[in-house]
Enzyme design. Structure first.
Site, mmCIF file in Angstrom:
data_model
loop_
_atom_site.group_PDB
_atom_site.id
_atom_site.type_symbol
_atom_site.label_atom_id
_atom_site.label_comp_id
_atom_site.label_asym_id
_atom_site.label_seq_id
_atom_site.Cartn_x
_atom_site.Cartn_y
_atom_site.Cartn_z
ATOM 1 N N GLY A 46 0.846 -1.187 0.000
ATOM 2 C CA GLY A 46 0.000 0.000 0.000
ATOM 3 C C GLY A 46 0.877 1.230 0.000
ATOM 4 O O GLY A 46 2.049 1.174 0.372
ATOM 5 N N GLN A 51 3.336 9.906 1.232
ATOM 6 C CA GLN A 51 4.599 9.160 1.259
ATOM 7 C C GLN A 51 5.488 9.461 0.065
ATOM 8 O O GLN A 51 6.669 9.100 0.072
ATOM 9 C CB GLN A 51 4.331 7.653 1.324
ATOM 10 C CG GLN A 51 3.723 7.217 2.658
ATOM 11 C CD GLN A 51 3.551 5.719 2.677
ATOM 12 O OE1 GLN A 51 2.562 5.193 2.179
ATOM 13 N NE2 GLN A 51 4.515 5.012 3.240
ATOM 14 N N CYS A 90 6.157 -0.026 7.409
ATOM 15 C CA CYS A 90 5.829 1.162 6.617
ATOM 16 C C CYS A 90 7.022 1.527 5.742
ATOM 17 O O CYS A 90 8.151 1.552 6.238
ATOM 18 C CB CYS A 90 5.479 2.315 7.542
ATOM 19 S SG CYS A 90 5.014 3.821 6.664
ATOM 20 N N LEU A 91 6.762 1.802 4.469
ATOM 21 C CA LEU A 91 7.844 2.166 3.554
ATOM 22 C C LEU A 91 8.531 3.463 3.989
ATOM 23 O O LEU A 91 9.671 3.709 3.612
ATOM 24 C CB LEU A 91 7.306 2.305 2.129
ATOM 25 C CG LEU A 91 6.804 0.997 1.493
ATOM 26 C CD1 LEU A 91 6.066 1.284 0.196
ATOM 27 C CD2 LEU A 91 7.950 0.028 1.253
ATOM 28 N N HIS A 132 -4.206 1.441 7.538
ATOM 29 C CA HIS A 132 -2.848 1.998 7.600
ATOM 30 C C HIS A 132 -2.726 3.178 6.628
ATOM 31 O O HIS A 132 -2.205 4.238 7.000
ATOM 32 C CB HIS A 132 -1.846 0.885 7.252
ATOM 33 C CG HIS A 132 -0.411 1.317 7.256
ATOM 34 N ND1 HIS A 132 0.505 0.857 8.180
ATOM 35 C CD2 HIS A 132 0.276 2.164 6.447
ATOM 36 C CE1 HIS A 132 1.689 1.417 7.932
ATOM 37 N NE2 HIS A 132 1.582 2.209 6.879
ATOM 38 N N GLU A 133 -3.208 3.006 5.397
ATOM 39 C CA GLU A 133 -3.063 4.073 4.381
ATOM 40 C C GLU A 133 -3.921 5.286 4.724
ATOM 41 O O GLU A 133 -3.496 6.431 4.530
ATOM 42 C CB GLU A 133 -3.417 3.558 2.985
ATOM 43 C CG GLU A 133 -2.567 2.411 2.467
ATOM 44 C CD GLU A 133 -1.087 2.554 2.723
ATOM 45 O OE1 GLU A 133 -0.565 3.685 2.741
ATOM 46 O OE2 GLU A 133 -0.443 1.512 2.942
ATOM 47 N N HIS A 136 -2.321 7.470 7.143
ATOM 48 C CA HIS A 136 -1.314 8.353 6.530
ATOM 49 C C HIS A 136 -1.947 9.674 6.084
ATOM 50 O O HIS A 136 -1.313 10.729 6.165
ATOM 51 C CB HIS A 136 -0.684 7.679 5.297
ATOM 52 C CG HIS A 136 0.519 6.839 5.595
ATOM 53 N ND1 HIS A 136 1.651 7.333 6.191
ATOM 54 C CD2 HIS A 136 0.776 5.524 5.349
ATOM 55 C CE1 HIS A 136 2.553 6.366 6.311
ATOM 56 N NE2 HIS A 136 2.045 5.253 5.810
HETATM 57 CO CO CO Z 1 2.941 3.421 5.809
#
Ligand code: CO
Length: 162
Positions: A46, A51, A90-91, A132-133, A136
């Site tokens: 995701g 991000q 998380c990226l 999660h997204e 963000h």
């Molecule tokens: Co993340």
């Protein structure tokens, strides 16, 4: 299409409340394509627009199951049911994982790249990715709400980051 640079915590853009999308134009379509390409390149499941440094309410999710790639603009969670606790990464926060309590089933509504509204039901890991997204988009990182966090820098990267 192009792969964008993923911003890392503590970049302040990750703490902004992202802006609602009002223009459904070719720029939005390109953003969605770039986000998907960036997510796949990073082996994530995701990605949210903040991000890649863009404070707009746009997410992409693909947890590698039959749901495939979902692009969603201005997502809103309409229903939450049950609980699940599971690991997240998380990226934007490399080398850290943590157990996070999430709703087990959600109904989420958003728009596609043409501005058409659609709704979907998500359960389990797919539901976790959406939560999660969407966090963000509200400036929330999983480390803010995790029950614990642990360093994974000494482990073989498996993917699964969001
Ligand atoms: Co993340």
């Amino acid at each position: 299409m192009s792969i964008r640079i993923i911003v890392k915590d503590p970049d302040p853009v990750l703490r902004e409340v992202a802006k609602e999308v009002t223009k459904f134009n070719s720029n939005l379509k390109k953003l969605l394509k770039d986000m998907a390409e960036t997510m796949y390149d990073a082996e994530g499941v995701g990605l949210a627009a903040p991000q890649i440094g863009i404070s707009k309410r746009v997410i992409v999710v693909d947890v590698g199951d039959e749901n495939g790639l979902v692009e969603m603009v201005n997502p809103v969670i309409l229903e939450r049911e049950g609980e699940q606790i599971g690991p997240e990464g998380c990226l934007s926060i490399p080398n850290l994982n943590g157990e996070v309590l999430r709703a087990d089933r959600i109904v989420v509504q958003g728009q596609n790249s043409d501005g058409e509204t659609f709704k979907l039901e998500a359960k389990g890991y797919f539901a976790r990715a959406f939560q999660h997204e969407i966090d963000h988009l509200n400036g929330v990182l999983f480390t803010d709400i995790a029950l614990n966090t642990y360093d994974i820098s000494d482990r073989v990267k498996k993917g699964g980051e969001q």
